[in-house]
Scaffold this motif. Structure first.
Motif, PDB file in Angstrom:
ATOM      1  N   GLY A 172       0.788  -1.220   0.000  1.00  0.00           N
ATOM      2  CA  GLY A 172       0.000   0.000   0.000  1.00  0.00           C
ATOM      3  C   GLY A 172       0.824   1.275   0.000  1.00  0.00           C
ATOM      4  N   THR A 173       2.130   1.150   0.122  1.00  0.00           N
ATOM      5  CA  THR A 173       2.994   2.332   0.058  1.00  0.00           C
ATOM      6  C   THR A 173       2.920   2.934  -1.341  1.00  0.00           C
ATOM      7  OG1 THR A 173       4.507   1.452   1.719  1.00  0.00           O
ATOM      8  CG2 THR A 173       5.390   3.155   0.258  1.00  0.00           C
ATOM      9  N   VAL A 174       2.850   4.254  -1.412  1.00  0.00           N
ATOM     10  CA  VAL A 174       2.846   4.972  -2.692  1.00  0.00           C
ATOM     11  C   VAL A 174       4.077   5.858  -2.722  1.00  0.00           C
ATOM     12  CG1 VAL A 174       1.631   6.679  -4.107  1.00  0.00           C
ATOM     13  CG2 VAL A 174       0.329   4.939  -2.849  1.00  0.00           C
ATOM     14  N   LYS A 175       4.864   5.738  -3.794  1.00  0.00           N
ATOM     15  CA  LYS A 175       6.035   6.593  -3.977  1.00  0.00           C
ATOM     16  C   LYS A 175       5.992   7.203  -5.371  1.00  0.00           C
ATOM     17  CE  LYS A 175       9.206   4.360  -0.789  1.00  0.00           C
ATOM     18  NZ  LYS A 175      10.487   3.664  -0.624  1.00  0.00           N
ATOM     19  N   THR A 176       6.409   8.468  -5.432  1.00  0.00           N
ATOM     20  CA  THR A 176       6.446   9.192  -6.703  1.00  0.00           C
ATOM     21  C   THR A 176       7.886   9.475  -7.079  1.00  0.00           C
ATOM     22  OG1 THR A 176       4.321  10.201  -6.183  1.00  0.00           O
ATOM     23  CG2 THR A 176       5.633  11.260  -7.904  1.00  0.00           C
ATOM     24  N   PHE A 177       8.242   9.112  -8.298  1.00  0.00           N
ATOM     25  CA  PHE A 177       9.576   9.349  -8.838  1.00  0.00           C
ATOM     26  C   PHE A 177       9.427  10.319 -10.004  1.00  0.00           C
ATOM     27  CE2 PHE A 177       9.327   5.095  -7.077  1.00  0.00           C
ATOM     28  CZ  PHE A 177      10.436   5.040  -6.254  1.00  0.00           C
ATOM     29  N   ILE A 178      10.106  11.464  -9.921  1.00  0.00           N
ATOM     30  CA  ILE A 178       9.934  12.525 -10.911  1.00  0.00           C
ATOM     31  C   ILE A 178      11.216  12.730 -11.717  1.00  0.00           C
ATOM     32  CG2 ILE A 178       9.406  14.991 -11.220  1.00  0.00           C
ATOM     33  CD1 ILE A 178       7.770  14.811  -8.611  1.00  0.00           C
ATOM     34  N   ASN A 179      11.038  12.880 -13.042  1.00  0.00           N
ATOM     35  CA  ASN A 179      12.124  13.177 -13.983  1.00  0.00           C
ATOM     36  C   ASN A 179      13.313  12.240 -13.802  1.00  0.00           C
ATOM     37  OD1 ASN A 179      10.525  15.182 -15.110  1.00  0.00           O
ATOM     38  ND2 ASN A 179      11.368  16.794 -13.825  1.00  0.00           N
TER      39      ASN A 179
ATOM     40  N   LEU B  98      11.592  12.731 -25.342  1.00  0.00           N
ATOM     41  CA  LEU B  98      11.319  12.401 -23.953  1.00  0.00           C
ATOM     42  C   LEU B  98      10.430  13.495 -23.367  1.00  0.00           C
ATOM     43  CD1 LEU B  98      12.163  10.264 -21.815  1.00  0.00           C
ATOM     44  CD2 LEU B  98      13.921  11.866 -21.074  1.00  0.00           C
ATOM     45  N   PRO B  99       9.318  13.123 -22.703  1.00  0.00           N
ATOM     46  CA  PRO B  99       8.460  14.152 -22.116  1.00  0.00           C
ATOM     47  C   PRO B  99       9.263  15.085 -21.207  1.00  0.00           C
ATOM     48  CG  PRO B  99       7.386  12.028 -22.004  1.00  0.00           C
ATOM     49  CD  PRO B  99       8.797  11.774 -22.472  1.00  0.00           C
ATOM     50  N   GLU B 100       8.980  16.376 -21.356  1.00  0.00           N
ATOM     51  CA  GLU B 100       9.684  17.399 -20.586  1.00  0.00           C
ATOM     52  C   GLU B 100       9.597  17.120 -19.082  1.00  0.00           C
ATOM     53  OE1 GLU B 100       8.813  22.057 -19.724  1.00  0.00           O
ATOM     54  OE2 GLU B 100       8.680  21.375 -21.800  1.00  0.00           O
ATOM     55  N   LYS B 101       8.402  16.742 -18.631  1.00  0.00           N
ATOM     56  CA  LYS B 101       8.193  16.381 -17.231  1.00  0.00           C
ATOM     57  C   LYS B 101       7.591  14.988 -17.214  1.00  0.00           C
ATOM     58  CE  LYS B 101       7.459  21.175 -16.106  1.00  0.00           C
ATOM     59  NZ  LYS B 101       6.430  22.176 -16.310  1.00  0.00           N
ATOM     60  N   ARG B 102       8.091  14.157 -16.323  1.00  0.00           N
ATOM     61  CA  ARG B 102       7.625  12.775 -16.270  1.00  0.00           C
ATOM     62  C   ARG B 102       7.683  12.277 -14.839  1.00  0.00           C
ATOM     63  NH1 ARG B 102      12.175  13.876 -18.327  1.00  0.00           N
ATOM     64  NH2 ARG B 102      14.101  12.865 -17.682  1.00  0.00           N
ATOM     65  N   ALA B 103       6.762  11.380 -14.514  1.00  0.00           N
ATOM     66  CA  ALA B 103       6.723  10.826 -13.170  1.00  0.00           C
ATOM     67  C   ALA B 103       6.157   9.411 -13.200  1.00  0.00           C
ATOM     68  CB  ALA B 103       5.879  11.697 -12.252  1.00  0.00           C
ATOM     69  N   LEU B 104       6.671   8.600 -12.319  1.00  0.00           N
ATOM     70  CA  LEU B 104       6.134   7.271 -12.059  1.00  0.00           C
ATOM     71  C   LEU B 104       5.566   7.306 -10.651  1.00  0.00           C
ATOM     72  CD1 LEU B 104       5.765   4.186 -12.496  1.00  0.00           C
ATOM     73  CD2 LEU B 104       8.098   3.910 -11.611  1.00  0.00           C
ATOM     74  N   ILE B 105       4.293   6.987 -10.527  1.00  0.00           N
ATOM     75  CA  ILE B 105       3.665   6.849  -9.217  1.00  0.00           C
ATOM     76  C   ILE B 105       3.483   5.348  -9.009  1.00  0.00           C
ATOM     77  CG2 ILE B 105       1.671   7.383  -7.780  1.00  0.00           C
ATOM     78  CD1 ILE B 105       1.310   9.929  -9.508  1.00  0.00           C
ATOM     79  N   GLY B 106       4.311   4.798  -8.120  1.00  0.00           N
ATOM     80  CA  GLY B 106       4.305   3.371  -7.860  1.00  0.00           C
ATOM     81  C   GLY B 106       3.507   3.036  -6.614  1.00  0.00           C
TER      82      GLY B 106
ATOM     83  N   ASN C 163      -4.136  11.328  -5.481  1.00  0.00           N
ATOM     84  CA  ASN C 163      -3.773  12.642  -4.937  1.00  0.00           C
ATOM     85  C   ASN C 163      -2.396  13.086  -5.415  1.00  0.00           C
ATOM     86  OD1 ASN C 163      -6.207  12.936  -3.596  1.00  0.00           O
ATOM     87  ND2 ASN C 163      -5.429  12.087  -1.691  1.00  0.00           N
ATOM     88  N   GLU C 164      -1.448  12.167  -5.499  1.00  0.00           N
ATOM     89  CA  GLU C 164      -0.111  12.492  -6.016  1.00  0.00           C
ATOM     90  C   GLU C 164      -0.204  12.949  -7.470  1.00  0.00           C
ATOM     91  OE1 GLU C 164       3.127  12.501  -4.576  1.00  0.00           O
ATOM     92  OE2 GLU C 164       1.813  12.592  -2.819  1.00  0.00           O
ATOM     93  N   ALA C 165      -0.996  12.243  -8.258  1.00  0.00           N
ATOM     94  CA  ALA C 165      -1.169  12.622  -9.665  1.00  0.00           C
ATOM     95  C   ALA C 165      -1.842  13.996  -9.771  1.00  0.00           C
ATOM     96  CB  ALA C 165      -1.986  11.562 -10.402  1.00  0.00           C
ATOM     97  N   ALA C 166      -2.840  14.237  -8.936  1.00  0.00           N
ATOM     98  CA  ALA C 166      -3.540  15.527  -8.972  1.00  0.00           C
ATOM     99  C   ALA C 166      -2.588  16.672  -8.636  1.00  0.00           C
ATOM    100  CB  ALA C 166      -4.727  15.505  -8.007  1.00  0.00           C
ATOM    101  N   LYS C 167      -1.678  16.463  -7.691  1.00  0.00           N
ATOM    102  CA  LYS C 167      -0.687  17.493  -7.353  1.00  0.00           C
ATOM    103  C   LYS C 167       0.197  17.808  -8.561  1.00  0.00           C
ATOM    104  CE  LYS C 167      -0.205  16.028  -2.556  1.00  0.00           C
ATOM    105  NZ  LYS C 167       0.739  15.389  -1.615  1.00  0.00           N
TER     106      LYS C 167
ATOM    107  N   TRP D  50       2.209  21.024 -12.979  1.00  0.00           N
ATOM    108  CA  TRP D  50       2.739  21.003 -14.334  1.00  0.00           C
ATOM    109  C   TRP D  50       1.876  21.755 -15.328  1.00  0.00           C
ATOM    110  CZ3 TRP D  50       4.331  15.142 -14.843  1.00  0.00           C
ATOM    111  CH2 TRP D  50       5.428  14.894 -14.004  1.00  0.00           C
ATOM    112  N   ASN D  51       0.570  21.696 -15.159  1.00  0.00           N
ATOM    113  CA  ASN D  51      -0.329  22.316 -16.120  1.00  0.00           C
ATOM    114  C   ASN D  51      -0.758  23.713 -15.690  1.00  0.00           C
ATOM    115  OD1 ASN D  51      -0.689  19.228 -16.419  1.00  0.00           O
ATOM    116  ND2 ASN D  51      -1.448  20.065 -18.329  1.00  0.00           N
ATOM    117  N   ASN D  52      -0.278  24.131 -14.529  1.00  0.00           N
ATOM    118  CA  ASN D  52      -0.596  25.455 -14.010  1.00  0.00           C
ATOM    119  C   ASN D  52      -2.106  25.696 -14.005  1.00  0.00           C
ATOM    120  OD1 ASN D  52       0.080  27.887 -12.837  1.00  0.00           O
ATOM    121  ND2 ASN D  52       0.262  28.953 -14.799  1.00  0.00           N
ATOM    122  N   ILE D  53      -2.828  24.673 -13.543  1.00  0.00           N
ATOM    123  CA  ILE D  53      -4.279  24.768 -13.409  1.00  0.00           C
ATOM    124  C   ILE D  53      -4.645  24.364 -11.990  1.00  0.00           C
ATOM    125  CG2 ILE D  53      -4.882  24.407 -15.831  1.00  0.00           C
ATOM    126  CD1 ILE D  53      -5.310  21.450 -15.213  1.00  0.00           C
ATOM    127  N   ASN D  54      -5.771  24.841 -11.533  1.00  0.00           N
ATOM    128  CA  ASN D  54      -6.229  24.508 -10.197  1.00  0.00           C
ATOM    129  C   ASN D  54      -7.352  23.489 -10.324  1.00  0.00           C
ATOM    130  OD1 ASN D  54      -6.799  24.416  -7.506  1.00  0.00           O
ATOM    131  ND2 ASN D  54      -7.647  26.487  -7.392  1.00  0.00           N
TER     132      ASN D  54
END
Length: 169
Positions: free
Chosen positions: A74-81, A113-121, A146-150, A155-159
């Motif tokens: 159940g652990t969630v980790k986010t790896f960015i770029n 390669l996407p400018e910004k990229r993340a893996l949410i595991g 929630n991690e993806a929403a952040k 990244w999209n500068n939207i609320n």
């Protein structure tokens, strides 16, 4: 392509309980945010080289996957770029990531390669026949969403408003 277009790619096999966590998280995200034009949602299943064109065509990439994190279920980790690149290249972590690494390498080689990229595991508990994740992973889906929403917000500068959870206790 829309500027700041974000591809949200869910990976997994929903016939194998926790193995399908990435697809289940994708479905929650899509049910909440399908009205945002900057977002594309894609069920990547168990990966295929046909996904390379999708990855190459986006500015931002968020991958959701059941991933061996060497952590409690159940652990969630986010790896960015670069952290994502390092994680994928460091060692085999799940059945899909060899394919994901290959897809990222194709994008890198073609200079797409996407400018910004993340893996949410999401750390699985059990992988076996079953259409639903285990309880601990089911509850972890909300953290992954929630991690993806952040990241989408940043990244999209939207609320984007955080709607109520779809997971019932």
């Amino acid at each position: 392509m829309i500027q700041n277009e974000t591809l949200i790619l869910g990976i997994g096999n929903t016939l194998l309980s926790d193995e399908g966590a990435g697809i289940h998280a994708l479905n929650i995200l899509q049910s909440r945010y399908s009205n945002i034009p900057e977002l594309n949602f894609l069920d990547g299943g168990t990966l295929s080289f046909t996904l390379a064109v999708w990855i190459e065509d986006c500015t931002n990439l968020i991958v959701l996957d059941s991933t061996e994190l060497k952590s409690p279920a159940g652990t969630v980790k986010t790896f960015i770029n670069q952290d994502m690149d390092h994680f994928l290249g460091n060692a085999k972590r799940s059945a899909h990531e060899v394919g994901l690494l290959d897809l990222m390498d194709i994008a890198r080689i073609t200079d797409n390669l996407p400018e910004k990229r993340a893996l949410i595991g999401i750390q699985p508990d059990k992988i076996g026949w079953g259409m639903q994740p285990t309880n601990v992973v089911q509850h972890a889906l909300e953290n992954a969403v929630n991690e993806a929403a952040k990241l989408i917000t940043l990244w999209n500068n939207i609320n984007i408003n955080q709607p109520q959870s779809l997971i019932t206790e």
